[in-house]
Scaffold this motif. Sequence first.
Motif, short mmCIF file in Angstrom:
data_model
loop_
_atom_site.label_atom_id
_atom_site.label_comp_id
_atom_site.label_asym_id
_atom_site.label_seq_id
_atom_site.Cartn_x
_atom_site.Cartn_y
_atom_site.Cartn_z
N PHE A 82 68.91 42.74 26.51
CA PHE A 82 67.78 41.90 26.91
C PHE A 82 66.83 41.65 25.75
O PHE A 82 66.69 42.49 24.86
N ARG A 83 66.16 40.53 25.78
CA ARG A 83 65.08 40.28 24.83
C ARG A 83 63.93 41.23 25.16
O ARG A 83 63.25 41.74 24.27
N ALA A 109 63.44 39.64 30.11
CA ALA A 109 63.75 38.32 29.58
C ALA A 109 65.14 38.37 28.97
O ALA A 109 65.47 39.32 28.25
N ALA A 110 65.93 37.39 29.28
CA ALA A 110 67.28 37.30 28.73
C ALA A 110 67.21 36.84 27.28
O ALA A 110 66.27 36.16 26.88
N PRO A 111 68.22 37.20 26.50
CA PRO A 111 68.28 36.70 25.12
C PRO A 111 68.79 35.26 25.11
O PRO A 111 69.05 34.68 26.16
N ALA A 119 70.44 31.15 32.36
CA ALA A 119 71.24 32.22 32.97
C ALA A 119 70.35 33.15 33.78
O ALA A 119 70.73 33.60 34.87
N GLU A 120 69.17 33.44 33.26
CA GLU A 120 68.21 34.30 33.95
C GLU A 120 67.84 33.70 35.30
O GLU A 120 67.85 34.37 36.33
N LEU A 128 70.38 41.32 39.13
CA LEU A 128 69.61 42.54 38.88
C LEU A 128 68.88 43.01 40.14
O LEU A 128 68.79 44.22 40.38
N THR A 129 68.39 42.08 40.93
CA THR A 129 67.74 42.45 42.20
C THR A 129 68.74 43.18 43.09
O THR A 129 68.42 44.21 43.69
#
Length: 151
Positions: A82-83, A109-111, A119-120, A128-129
Motif C-alpha cells: 500500500f501507499r 491508499a493503493a499504490p 482499483a481501490e 478489505l472490508t
Amino acid sequence: MTLIHAPPELVFDASLSVEVHTTSMTASRERAVAGVTSGRLGPGDRVTWRARHFGVPWRMTSLISGYDRPAYFMDEQVTGPFRRWRHAHHFVLAPDEEGTVMRDVVDFAAPAGPLGAAAEALVLRRYLTRLILLRNAHLKRITEEAATPRD
C-alpha cells in the motif's frame, strides 16, 4: 462495528495474537514470517506477514504504533503493497456492560496513482472490508467461547 460478548481485555489481547490472526486468514494463507512470529504483539513490535490475495503473493511489515490496553491499538504498514495503511482498533465496554464493542477504522491508499485509485474504488475497499469482517467474526467466535463459563 462488532459486538462481542466477552470482556474488552480478552478481545484486545486476542486481537494482538499472531496465531489468532493467522487462523482468521486461512483463505489467504497468511502467516508471520519475520519480526514477532508468534504470541501476542505489543507496543513497538513489528511483524512481517506473507499472504496471497487475488492470486498474487503479498508481503507487508506492520508496526504496532499505538497501544492503550484494553481500549485501543494501531497497526501501520512500514513496508508493503500500500501507499498508506493505518488500522486503528477500538474496544469499548458495551452499554449493557455485558461485552465489548469492537470498531475498526482503516485508512489506506493503493499504490500506482490513478490506476491504483480506480482499483481501490472498484475492488480493494470491498475486498478489505470483507477480510476485516471475516477476522472479526473469528475473534467474536473464539473470545465468546473463551468467556463462556464451563460447567
